[in-house]
Write a protein that holds these residues in place. Structure first.
Motif, short mmCIF file in Angstrom:
data_model
loop_
_atom_site.label_atom_id
_atom_site.label_comp_id
_atom_site.label_asym_id
_atom_site.label_seq_id
_atom_site.Cartn_x
_atom_site.Cartn_y
_atom_site.Cartn_z
N GLY A 1 0.82 -1.20 0.00
CA GLY A 1 0.00 0.00 0.00
C GLY A 1 0.86 1.25 0.00
N GLY A 2 0.23 2.38 -0.30
CA GLY A 2 0.95 3.65 -0.31
C GLY A 2 0.55 4.51 -1.49
N GLY A 3 1.47 5.28 -2.00
CA GLY A 3 1.18 6.22 -3.07
C GLY A 3 0.99 7.62 -2.51
N SER A 4 0.91 8.61 -3.39
CA SER A 4 0.71 9.99 -2.93
C SER A 4 -0.64 10.12 -2.22
N ILE A 5 -1.64 9.41 -2.73
CA ILE A 5 -2.91 9.25 -2.02
C ILE A 5 -2.89 7.84 -1.45
N PRO A 6 -2.60 7.64 -0.16
CA PRO A 6 -2.43 6.28 0.38
C PRO A 6 -3.61 5.37 0.07
N GLN A 7 -3.31 4.26 -0.59
CA GLN A 7 -4.32 3.27 -0.95
C GLN A 7 -3.89 1.91 -0.40
N PRO A 8 -4.85 1.05 -0.09
CA PRO A 8 -4.47 -0.28 0.41
C PRO A 8 -3.78 -1.11 -0.66
N GLY A 9 -2.79 -1.90 -0.25
CA GLY A 9 -2.08 -2.78 -1.17
C GLY A 9 -2.64 -4.19 -1.11
N GLU A 10 -1.95 -5.11 -1.75
CA GLU A 10 -2.41 -6.49 -1.82
C GLU A 10 -2.54 -7.13 -0.45
N ILE A 11 -1.65 -6.79 0.48
CA ILE A 11 -1.72 -7.43 1.80
C ILE A 11 -2.97 -6.98 2.56
N SER A 12 -3.45 -5.76 2.29
CA SER A 12 -4.68 -5.30 2.94
C SER A 12 -5.91 -5.84 2.21
N LEU A 13 -5.83 -5.97 0.88
CA LEU A 13 -6.94 -6.56 0.13
C LEU A 13 -7.11 -8.04 0.50
N ALA A 14 -6.04 -8.65 1.03
CA ALA A 14 -6.11 -10.05 1.49
C ALA A 14 -6.52 -10.15 2.96
N HIS A 15 -6.86 -9.03 3.58
CA HIS A 15 -7.25 -9.02 5.00
C HIS A 15 -8.39 -10.01 5.26
N ASN A 16 -8.23 -10.81 6.30
CA ASN A 16 -9.17 -11.88 6.66
C ASN A 16 -9.22 -13.01 5.63
N GLY A 17 -8.21 -13.05 4.76
CA GLY A 17 -8.15 -14.11 3.75
C GLY A 17 -6.74 -14.61 3.54
N VAL A 18 -6.42 -14.90 2.28
CA VAL A 18 -5.15 -15.54 1.93
C VAL A 18 -4.39 -14.68 0.92
N LEU A 19 -3.10 -14.48 1.17
CA LEU A 19 -2.19 -13.86 0.21
C LEU A 19 -1.26 -14.95 -0.31
N PHE A 20 -1.34 -15.24 -1.60
CA PHE A 20 -0.53 -16.31 -2.20
C PHE A 20 0.57 -15.70 -3.06
N THR B 1 1.27 0.62 8.41
CA THR B 1 1.14 2.06 8.59
C THR B 1 1.84 2.78 7.44
N ILE B 2 1.10 3.62 6.73
CA ILE B 2 1.65 4.42 5.63
C ILE B 2 1.79 5.85 6.14
N SER B 3 3.02 6.33 6.22
CA SER B 3 3.27 7.67 6.75
C SER B 3 3.70 8.62 5.64
N ARG B 4 3.12 9.80 5.67
CA ARG B 4 3.50 10.87 4.77
C ARG B 4 3.80 12.11 5.61
N ALA B 5 4.22 13.19 4.98
CA ALA B 5 4.63 14.38 5.72
C ALA B 5 3.52 14.91 6.62
#
Length: 513
Positions: A285-304, A329-333
């Protein structure tokens, strides 16, 4: 004249109310203040075109639009609809006496039709929390937002529909929705079943243990041995999502814009399988506008992670903290956001880059210490330490593939997994944030993973001979607790310890080199 409408900004998986103040007075310019980004600033052109196409006029006076609080950056195109309605209200073109009773979001096309937005579910939750009468949202987001009870969700197709509803000309009925009824009516169907897998009984047993305790797994074996086939069937033996988990998971996918217009709740455990070319930002996750990454999209499930050794090393390393803390945690300024990341990691890899050129026809060189060491060198020790179970997957023999012997179905295995999870739910009932054995911190391991003297002696011998780390020691005790739960035992016995030690293949191989 001054008017107000209300929208929301999404930060992480939560929303914050934004007040859109609009003043139409003497002058001839359009001003937008309150830290809008380029997408928000460009709304002037979309709003003006949409207003004209719906039979109204854009005031040629001085227009000031303030997005408050003014010190928080506003991003995206979803403020178009509340800005358009505020301008029409401030210029006395609509009455809309209940305008301030609604939280309103939507992106406008040039003809006034509405396009869907991201994060409708957390915005709806914020609207209910702040006591708004309802939430006016594009029709494509209405089903998603309507799972929030005690809130009128008004789905509109275009600017004209929103105006008609607010003016009382054509009242749009709120979308009816009962969260619990929807959740209970969802039937989880899958075509993937462990009964389709020939042979690999030891791997099925290991995955059953992993599912029962929420443990991370790495499978090492040649191409075609069935690693991917087994991994894809893991969700079929996991316990069904609870209502709380379903809402939590749906919230993340809503923020990421991954829900379809027909979706209400995500009823199946997610299974995410990113390609090995994925970047570290796309993964965590991250980016200039913090967005969830694959590990968050796999929340309560499986990341393969298939072909683990093909992933860039720095990409894998960023998972170390989320694997321990179950969040990222995604931190920006000026902002810091937390995304949940409570997932089961299933990884697969080949112990040699030569595929079938080594190890076929019973050649033991496939599992030689040198071969294993080469594979391990691409993955850091700290990351491997965070993976509870290491399993060798051997090719299925011809006799096993052609056998008519039936295998256990996913439903049968799942029943045992659910029973083990029920024991864990009772054990951790009073402990916030702990739901399965894999999540136990050190003080709970000491409390719930006590072993007798003979088991201690066995574990001591394994630790000394195989050189396990302190983290591996904790992993073995957690695994032993899960194996005991599957057998219905209240205490950990020596056979449970012995089986758990067998699932530290990479530790054993590295100790032999």
């Amino acid at each position: 004249m001054l008017s107000k409408t209300y929208g929301a900004a999404v930060f992480g998986v939560n929303a914050m109310t934004i007040t859109i103040e609009t003043s139409v007075g003497q002058g001839a310019k359009f001003f937008m203040v309150g830290l809008p980004d380029n997408a928000v600033k460009e709304s002037q052109q979309r709003v003006e075109s949409a207003i004209k196409h719906n039979g109204f006029f854009m005031p040629r006076n001085k227009i000031v639009v303030n997005l408050a609080p003014a010190d928080i950056r506003k991003e995206g195109s979803s403020y178009d609809l509340p800005i358009a309605l505020a301008i029409l209200k401030a210029s006395s073109q609509i009455t809309a006496s209940e305008l301030e009773d609604y939280l309103i979001m939507g992106e406008l096309a040039l003809d006034g039709t509405l396009r869907p937005i991201k994060g409708a579910l957390p915005i709806a939750i914020e609207a209910r929390k702040k006591g708004f009468k309802g939430f006016i949202v594009p029709m494509e987001n209405a089903r998603e937002a309507a799972i929030v009870n005690n809130l009128e969700v008004i789905g509109v197709e275009n600017l004209s529909d929103a105006i008609s509803h607010l003016n009382g000309i054509k009242t749009i009925a709120p979308l009816p929705c009962d969260t619990r009824d929807i959740f209970n009516s969802e039937v989880e169907e899958t075509d993937l079943d462990f009964g389709d897998v020939k042979g690999q009984e030891n791997i099925k047993r290991a995955l059953e243990i992993a599912a029962a305790g929420g443990h991370n797994v790495i499978m090492i074996g040649p191409p075609g041995a069935g690693k991917t086939m087994l991994a894809k069937r893991l969700p079929s033996i996991l316990p069904p999502l609870t209502l709380h988990e379903a809402l939590e998971t749906t919230k993340i996918h809503s923020v990421a814009g991954k829900l379809s217009s027909e979706s209400n709740l995500i009823s199946k455990r997610p299974f995410r399988s990113p390609h090995h070319t994925v970047s570290d930002v796309a993964l965590v996750g991250g980016g200039s506008i913090p967005q969830p990454g694959e590990i968050s999209l796999a929340h309560n499930g499986v990341l393969f992670l298939d072909e683990l050794t093909e992933f860039k090393r720095n990409t894998l390393e960023v998972m170390r903290q989320p694997l321990e803390n179950r969040e990222v945690t995604i931190s920006r300024a000026k902002i810091s956001v937390d995304f949940p990341a409570n997932f089961m990691l299933i990884a697969s890899m080949n112990p040699t880059p030569y595929g079938f050129q080594a190890g076929k026809d019973g050649d033991d060189s496939f599992w030689s210490p040198e071969t294993i060491q080469k594979a391990m060198s691409r993955i850091s020790g700290p990351l491997l330490d965070r993976i509870d179970m290491h399993m060798e997957v051997s090719p299925v023999s011809f006799d096993e593939m052609t056998s008519n012997r039936s295998s256990e179905s996913s439903a049968t295995i799942r029943e045992r997994v659910i029973q083990a999870r029920n024991m864990q739910n009772s054990r951790f009932e009073e402990i916030k944030g702990i739901h399965c054995n894999a999540m136990m911190p050190s003080h709970l391991i000491k409390k719930y993973c006590e072993i007798d003297q003979s088991s201690k002696l066995l574990l001591k011998t394994a630790m000394n001979k195989l050189g396990f780390s302190a983290r591996a020691y904790d992993r073995i005790l957690k695994l032993s607790r899960t194996i005991a739960d599957l057998s219905g035992s209240e205490s950990i016995k020596m056979e449970h310890i012995a089986e758990a030690v067998q699932y530290r293949t990479l530790d054993r191989e590295s100790a032999n080199i």
